[in-house]
Design an enzyme around this catalytic site. Structure first.
Site, mmCIF file in Angstrom:
data_model
loop_
_atom_site.group_PDB
_atom_site.id
_atom_site.type_symbol
_atom_site.label_atom_id
_atom_site.label_comp_id
_atom_site.label_asym_id
_atom_site.label_seq_id
_atom_site.Cartn_x
_atom_site.Cartn_y
_atom_site.Cartn_z
ATOM 1 N N HIS A 202 -46.101 -45.566 -28.732
ATOM 2 C CA HIS A 202 -46.139 -44.114 -28.956
ATOM 3 C C HIS A 202 -47.556 -43.678 -29.289
ATOM 4 O O HIS A 202 -48.223 -44.287 -30.119
ATOM 5 C CB HIS A 202 -45.230 -43.731 -30.120
ATOM 6 C CG HIS A 202 -43.771 -43.802 -29.790
ATOM 7 N ND1 HIS A 202 -42.797 -43.319 -30.619
ATOM 8 C CD2 HIS A 202 -43.131 -44.294 -28.698
ATOM 9 C CE1 HIS A 202 -41.616 -43.507 -30.066
ATOM 10 N NE2 HIS A 202 -41.794 -44.108 -28.901
ATOM 11 N N TYR B 241 -40.610 -36.046 -37.692
ATOM 12 C CA TYR B 241 -40.508 -35.932 -39.149
ATOM 13 C C TYR B 241 -40.261 -34.457 -39.445
ATOM 14 O O TYR B 241 -41.091 -33.614 -39.097
ATOM 15 C CB TYR B 241 -41.818 -36.358 -39.820
ATOM 16 C CG TYR B 241 -42.052 -37.851 -39.833
ATOM 17 C CD1 TYR B 241 -42.598 -38.508 -38.735
ATOM 18 C CD2 TYR B 241 -41.736 -38.610 -40.963
ATOM 19 C CE1 TYR B 241 -42.821 -39.884 -38.761
ATOM 20 C CE2 TYR B 241 -41.965 -39.982 -40.992
ATOM 21 C CZ TYR B 241 -42.504 -40.614 -39.888
ATOM 22 O OH TYR B 241 -42.731 -41.969 -39.918
ATOM 23 N N PRO C 48 -40.383 -45.144 -47.588
ATOM 24 C CA PRO C 48 -40.460 -45.414 -46.143
ATOM 25 C C PRO C 48 -41.087 -44.308 -45.299
ATOM 26 O O PRO C 48 -41.254 -44.488 -44.095
ATOM 27 C CB PRO C 48 -38.989 -45.610 -45.756
ATOM 28 C CG PRO C 48 -38.221 -44.856 -46.773
ATOM 29 C CD PRO C 48 -39.007 -44.947 -48.040
ATOM 30 N N LYS D 280 -44.831 -47.914 -43.767
ATOM 31 C CA LYS D 280 -45.912 -48.847 -44.074
ATOM 32 C C LYS D 280 -45.494 -50.208 -44.627
ATOM 33 O O LYS D 280 -46.322 -51.119 -44.697
ATOM 34 C CB LYS D 280 -46.882 -48.201 -45.082
ATOM 35 C CG LYS D 280 -47.699 -47.074 -44.490
ATOM 36 C CD LYS D 280 -48.652 -47.607 -43.451
ATOM 37 C CE LYS D 280 -49.348 -46.517 -42.691
ATOM 38 N NZ LYS D 280 -49.755 -46.929 -41.359
ATOM 39 N N TYR E 141 -51.735 -43.206 -40.375
ATOM 40 C CA TYR E 141 -50.465 -43.589 -39.743
ATOM 41 C C TYR E 141 -50.660 -44.774 -38.790
ATOM 42 O O TYR E 141 -49.872 -45.724 -38.804
ATOM 43 C CB TYR E 141 -49.847 -42.395 -39.003
ATOM 44 C CG TYR E 141 -48.358 -42.571 -38.790
ATOM 45 C CD1 TYR E 141 -47.425 -41.953 -39.621
ATOM 46 C CD2 TYR E 141 -47.882 -43.398 -37.780
ATOM 47 C CE1 TYR E 141 -46.071 -42.148 -39.443
ATOM 48 C CE2 TYR E 141 -46.516 -43.593 -37.599
ATOM 49 C CZ TYR E 141 -45.618 -42.966 -38.430
ATOM 50 O OH TYR E 141 -44.270 -43.172 -38.256
HETATM 51 C C1 PHB Z 1 -37.501 -46.386 -38.586
HETATM 52 O O1 PHB Z 1 -37.491 -46.306 -37.345
HETATM 53 O O2 PHB Z 1 -36.666 -47.062 -39.190
HETATM 54 C C2 PHB Z 1 -38.495 -45.627 -39.355
HETATM 55 C C3 PHB Z 1 -39.460 -44.894 -38.681
HETATM 56 C C4 PHB Z 1 -40.395 -44.177 -39.384
HETATM 57 C C5 PHB Z 1 -40.385 -44.186 -40.763
HETATM 58 C C6 PHB Z 1 -39.432 -44.934 -41.442
HETATM 59 C C7 PHB Z 1 -38.490 -45.657 -40.745
HETATM 60 O O3 PHB Z 1 -41.293 -43.476 -41.438
#
Ligand code: PHB
Ligand code: APR
Length: 392
Positions: A72, A203, A294, A298, A386
């Site tokens: 991505h 997000y 989460p 990270k 990120y």
């Molecule tokens: C996930 O795909 O489990 C995932 C992706 C992004 C995050 C946290 C978990 O910030």
């Protein structure tokens, strides 16, 4: 039984460490409390930084990830029903790869076993001994296997046994300082047999709370909802979860794809760091030493960064007898840890609703999201964190 490095825990930290040490010609034994299936099938995060991808590829365990991982070049921040893309390629020249932690763990276990490595499953460690003195070289690890008690002698112990492991708590009280923040919310996560409705991660900030759309493959979505920390999963039948996801993720001209839910659960959120990461011949790495919420994805990447530093330091010691890198292990790792803690806390604070927030706080969060998505400097700051800060 004897080895050079005794490793407690076969999560990403323990397995990557064992793999890197093997490449340096250093012998290790990995002791894991659970079964191989358990560590491979655990549903965990799935976002790999460019650093992690490069390290796995360059050390010969990246073939399946390169084939099956989804690369991505950006993410979407969604608020007030509108989407804003953060373009990683343009802002940093780097990318992230979606590849589940369980798959990383499978590839590492296969590689270690193919190379003749010793990984013992269903071998819970019960106690650590004689690691206090950094100059002696006869530490030992006591574990249980098939009903008997076994002792493993080693030069160094790597505590890679996660937040609830035995390593950190084996260090005398008073030698460590803990820094912690808990959050007044948790994440309710589902894995669904549904093609992801977006090519990139979304997000989302919403009045009703944070939501995240992620994925595991072109056919499988991973979705999360902010919920109360004491929420019970029984109160969330699938229909209620989908309804809430539809509401929070709503965006004009866009709709969420539903499908059978194959796993669901609730995970608490905390920020935690212990200092220092070393006591004598015992070195803590990964979740044993620190936890991040989460939101910045990270946890796994930070665990890999720790053991990369540790493997290099141990290799230097065996090569030349020089312990300066070992002595600096904690300091080196903590610099990265605190930058990543800051980023994970910041993403969490910007995107979640806090019960204590008043209308001022909500407007401030929207102001921040507007700034992050409209200022190149601010977008670039998010992007460089990120995709992963450079490895020291
Ligand atoms: C996930 O795909 O489990 C995932 C992706 C992004 C995050 C946290 C978990 O910030
Ligand atoms: N004896 C042996 N093994 C143990 C013991 C013990 N006493 N206690 C815990 N373990 C094992 C656990 O069963 C687990 O498999 O240690 C392992 C620790 O693995 P993780 O929790 O995955 O931690 P880590 O390798 O540091 O990886 C950090 O993975 O867990 C995620 O969210 C975390 O993404 C982050 C990353």
């Amino acid at each position: 039984m004897r080895t050079q490095v005794g490793i407690v825990g076969a999560g990403p930290a323990g397995l990557v460490l064992s793999h890197l040490l093997h490449r340096e010609g250093i012998d290790s034994v990995v002791l894991e409390a659970h079964t191989r299936e358990y560590v491979q099938e655990r549903v965990r995060a799935g976002v790999l930084e460019q650093n992690t991808v490069d390290l796995l590829s360059q050390t010969g365990v990246g073939a399946r990830m390169q084939h099956e991982g989804l690369v991505h070049h950006g993410i979407e921040l969604r608020f007030q029903g509108r989407g804003h893309r953060i373009d990683f390629r343009e802002l940093t020249g780097k990318a992230i790869t979606i590849y589940a932690q369980g798959e990383v763990v499978k590839d590492l276990i296969d590689a270690r076993l193919a190379a003749g490595g010793t990984l013992l499953f269903e071998a819970p460690v019960v106690s650590l001994h004689d690691f206090e003195n950094s100059s002696a070289n006869k530490s030992s690890i006591r574990f249980r296997k098939d009903g008997s008690s076994v002792e493993l002698g080693c030069d160094f112990i790597a505590g890679c046994d996660g937040f609830h492991g035995i390593s950190r708590t084996s260090i005398p009280a008073g030698a460590l300082t803990e820094y912690e923040r808990t959050y007044p919310f948790a994440w309710l996560g589902i894995l669904a047999e549904a093609p992801p409705a977006s090519e990139e991660l979304v997000y989302c900030y919403h009045d009703r709370g944070f939501a995240l759309l992620s994925m595991r493959s072109p056919k499988r979505s991973r979705l999360y909802l902010q919920c109360h920390p004491e929420e019970l999963i029984e109160n969330w039948p699938d229909e209620r979860i989908w309804q809430e996801l539809h509401t929070r993720l709503a965006r004009r001209g866009w709709s969420l794809t539903e499908g059978p839910v194959i796993q669901k659960g609730i995970t608490g959120m905390r920020s935690f760091v212990v200092e220092p990461l070393q006591y004598g011949r015992l070195f803590l790495a990964g979740d044993a030493a620190h936890i991040v919420p989460p939101t910045g994805a990270k946890g796994l990447n930070l665990a890999v960064a720790d053991v990369w530093v540790l493997a290099r330091a141990i290799a230097e010691f065996y090569r030349s007898g020089d312990r300066s890198l070992l002595d600096r292990y904690s300091e080196t790792c903590l610099r990265r840890v605190w930058k990543v803690q800051r980023f994970s806390w910041w993403m969490t604070s910007m995107l979640h609703r806090f019960d204590s927030d008043n209308p001022f706080d909500c407007r401030r969060q929207l102001g921040e999201l507007d700034y992050v998505t409209s200022s190149r400097a601010a977008s670039q700051s998010l992007a460089e964190n990120y995709v992963g800060l450079p490895m020291d």
